[in-house]
Design a protein around this motif. Structure first.
Motif, PDB file in Angstrom:
ATOM      1  N   ARG A 232      24.673  47.247   4.876  1.00  0.00           N
ATOM      2  CA  ARG A 232      23.483  46.521   5.306  1.00  0.00           C
ATOM      3  C   ARG A 232      23.799  45.752   6.579  1.00  0.00           C
ATOM      4  O   ARG A 232      24.901  45.279   6.785  1.00  0.00           O
ATOM      5  CB  ARG A 232      22.983  45.574   4.216  1.00  0.00           C
ATOM      6  CG  ARG A 232      23.892  44.416   3.921  1.00  0.00           C
ATOM      7  CD  ARG A 232      23.257  43.447   2.931  1.00  0.00           C
ATOM      8  NE  ARG A 232      23.247  43.992   1.581  1.00  0.00           N
ATOM      9  CZ  ARG A 232      22.644  43.390   0.549  1.00  0.00           C
ATOM     10  NH1 ARG A 232      22.007  42.243   0.744  1.00  0.00           N
ATOM     11  NH2 ARG A 232      22.682  43.924  -0.656  1.00  0.00           N
TER      12      ARG A 232
ATOM     13  N   ARG B 121      17.165  54.275   4.243  1.00  0.00           N
ATOM     14  CA  ARG B 121      17.240  52.848   4.514  1.00  0.00           C
ATOM     15  C   ARG B 121      15.864  52.229   4.383  1.00  0.00           C
ATOM     16  O   ARG B 121      14.843  52.915   4.506  1.00  0.00           O
ATOM     17  CB  ARG B 121      17.785  52.599   5.915  1.00  0.00           C
ATOM     18  CG  ARG B 121      16.868  53.081   7.015  1.00  0.00           C
ATOM     19  CD  ARG B 121      17.401  52.764   8.388  1.00  0.00           C
ATOM     20  NE  ARG B 121      16.409  53.074   9.420  1.00  0.00           N
ATOM     21  CZ  ARG B 121      16.559  52.813  10.717  1.00  0.00           C
ATOM     22  NH1 ARG B 121      17.676  52.245  11.142  1.00  0.00           N
ATOM     23  NH2 ARG B 121      15.612  53.119  11.581  1.00  0.00           N
TER      24      ARG B 121
ATOM     25  N   VAL C 111      22.496  52.710   9.752  1.00  0.00           N
ATOM     26  CA  VAL C 111      22.740  51.301   9.411  1.00  0.00           C
ATOM     27  C   VAL C 111      24.165  50.976   9.882  1.00  0.00           C
ATOM     28  O   VAL C 111      25.118  51.633   9.450  1.00  0.00           O
ATOM     29  CB  VAL C 111      22.603  51.034   7.903  1.00  0.00           C
ATOM     30  CG1 VAL C 111      22.836  49.556   7.615  1.00  0.00           C
ATOM     31  CG2 VAL C 111      21.238  51.473   7.408  1.00  0.00           C
TER      32      VAL C 111
END
Length: 574
Positions: free
Chosen positions: A519, A472, A52
């Motif tokens: 994120r 994730r 990520v």
């Protein structure tokens, strides 16, 4: 035969209807299966491991780190232009020559002015030396004269006043002596002399009477001859004394007259002395006038000496003029050297602004000057970007960047952020005129290629924050409520619930609160709450109720997969 045909006409449509009904039933079953598969495909996902990363991607234009517009500090006609666009020049190479005729004329004029100014300074040196000697001599003489007259003027009034007072005293004493002589001494002496004369005359009369009486008595025989002789002797003595008294009185008159004359002469003499003493006060006035005249002469001498100082100041002004003209001459000589325009840096001539024979303006504090050529040093290049305020807050200087150039597909260049503007770009506006706050950022390439040129479009990708090999899930499977963030755990035994009003069926799961990390636009890092491989269901929609039927396509998952590889320049990080 007719019955057979009639039976066939009835049987065939029935068979067609049966086949059509079976096909419809099979199609509905297949559609339900397909719908269920699509439902699982778009609404169920697994917790996986992967990366990520928050990325800032922006496109800008390539520029050379050093770009110089070469200008001349001398205006005039371009006599020679020795380079063309695309030529490589070394620092110090001759680029152009400006016609030096006008500058040479200015040099000659400055030299002539300098010679005249130096000659003026020399004349002032001679005049200052002569006038200084004369002024100092006159000043010394004037000071001595003033000092002498000052001493005389200081002593003379005291002496004059003493003489006047002494003369006045002598006159007063002489007058008193005369008055005493006339009124007291001589009258007393004359009275005594007159009294003595009167006594002598009285004695003479008495002696005559006594002598006559003795003679008469002698004739009568009353007295002796001796007594007559004694009376005669007394008479003669009285006569002698009377004569002496008269002579003494006469002598006294003569003596007193002489004394009076002498005393009067003394009065006249003392008066003359007084007049002379008073006359000497006129000499004091003359000396005062001489002293004041000497003071004025001294002041004139001092002014003359100060005039020499003014000449010295005039000389300093002339020397300053010499320095100014010398500076102008040096500047003219420098400009004469500037008629040869040389390359200030090594690089490529990217543009030629003038042609040989054209006129150019000089670069000065009053004029921007006319550019002759532009030279770029492409040994170092950078990309100039305009990045919005959200993303620029994530960047820092010396942050690594990957640079791709549209004109060179397949070639990647490494770089780093070297400058972040401290203030926003003025008048930046987004689509529709809405203001967008943007900042200028520069990314310098670590290496360059000969194929890179200024103005090429280049895309820079910076990764301010990333998490590698972490759990994730897609962002669409993360929900939030008043208690925190959560996911919906999928139960394979649970059957889909039919949708309302013809809407597709939905899946429900068990709510599980989780903790999240980094994120990006596609995925979010799960740090606590689930494990790898667990299946999740999309959380229920908690927004406002929509009117009409919601249409679900088959491309949601494809969009998520495509978003995994790309991030826009507007991401938010937790």
């Amino acid at each position: 035969m007719k019955k057979l045909k009639l039976a066939l006409l009835i049987l065939i449509p029935l068979l067609i209807l049966v086949a059509l009904g079976a096909s419809i039933v099979n199609g509905q079953k297949a559609a339900q299966v397909k719908q269920q598969e699509d439902l699982l495909k778009t609404n169920v996902t697994k917790v996986t491991k992967g990366d990520v990363a928050i990325k800032v991607v922006e496109t800008g234009s390539l520029e050379a780190l050093t770009t110089v517009e070469v200008k001349s500090q001398v205006g005039g006609r371009v006599a020679k232009l020795l380079v063309d666009e695309g030529d490589y020049v070394e620092e110090g190479d001759l680029i152009a020559v400006i016609d030096p005729q006008q500058t040479e004329l200015q040099v000659d004029q400055n030299r002539a002015q300098l010679d005249g100014a130096v000659s003026s300074v020399r004349r002032l040196d001679v005049e200052i030396a002569q006038r200084r000697v004369t002024a100092k001599t006159n000043l010394e003489r004037s000071r001595l004269r003033v000092k002498q007259l000052e001493a005389e003027l200081k002593a003379q009034p005291q002496l004059t006043n003493a003489n006047v007072r002494s003369a006045q005293t002598a006159v007063a004493n002489a007058q008193k002596s005369y008055d005493l002589l006339v009124k007291v001494t001589q009258p007393n002496a004359k009275t005594q002399s007159e009294n003595a004369k009167e006594d002598a005359e009285n004695n003479l009369r008495n002696a005559n009477i006594e002598n006559d009486r003795q003679k008469g008595l002698f004739e009568k025989g009353y007295v002796s001859k001796r007594e007559v002789e004694q009376a005669q002797l007394n008479l003669e003595l009285a006569q002698t004394r009377s004569k002496q008294a008269r002579e003494a009185l006469q002598r006294l008159d003569n003596e007193q007259r002489l004394e009076r004359e002498q005393q009067q002469e003394r009065i006249k003499q003392t008066q003359a002395d007084l007049d002379r003493a008073k006359a000497n006060s006129i000499v004091d006035v003359t000396k005062r006038q001489d002293y004041e005249s000497a003071i004025q002469t001294l002041r004139d001498a001092e002014v003359a000496l100060r005039d020499v100082d003014s000449l010295i100041e005039q000389k300093r002004g002339s020397q300053a003029n010499v320095s100014q003209i010398q500076s102008s001459l040096n500047d003219s000589l420098r400009l004469l050297g500037e008629t040869e325009v040389r390359a200030p840096i090594s690089g490529i001539v990217t543009r030629r602004f003038v042609q040989q024979g054209e006129l150019v303006n000089a670069l000065s504090s009053f004029s921007a000057g006319s550019p002759i050529v532009k030279v770029e040093d492409r040994s170092k290049m950078f990309v100039r970007l305009q990045i919005n305020e959200i993303d620029v807050a994530r960047l820092s200087e010396e942050m690594d960047s990957t640079v791709t150039v549209d004109a060179l597909p397949g070639s990647n260049f490494s770089g780093r952020v070297t400058k972040i503007a401290p203030a926003q770009i003025e008048n930046a506006a987004g689509v529709g005129g809405d203001p967008v706050v943007k900042y200028e950022v520069e990314v310098t390439l670590d290496r360059v290629s000969d194929k890179l040129k200024s103005g090429m479009s280049a895309k820079c990708e910076m990764t301010p924050k990333k998490a590698l090999g972490v759990l994730r899930i897609p962002l669409a499977f993360l929900g939030e409520d008043g208690k925190g963030t959560f996911v919906m755990l999928y139960d394979a035994k649970e059957k889909p619930k039919p949708g309302k009003m013809g809407a597709p069926p939905t899946l429900e799961g068990n709510k599980q609160y989780v903790e999240v990390g980094v994120r990006d636009l596609a995925f979010v890092e799960i740090t606590k709450g689930v494990s790898e491989g667990q299946e999740l269901v999309r959380p229920p929609f908690d927004g406002p109720e929509r009117k009409g039927m919601m249409q679900f396509g088959d491309g949601d998952e494809d969009e998520e997969e495509s978003a995994e590889g790309e991030n826009s320049s507007e991401q938010s990080a937790e």
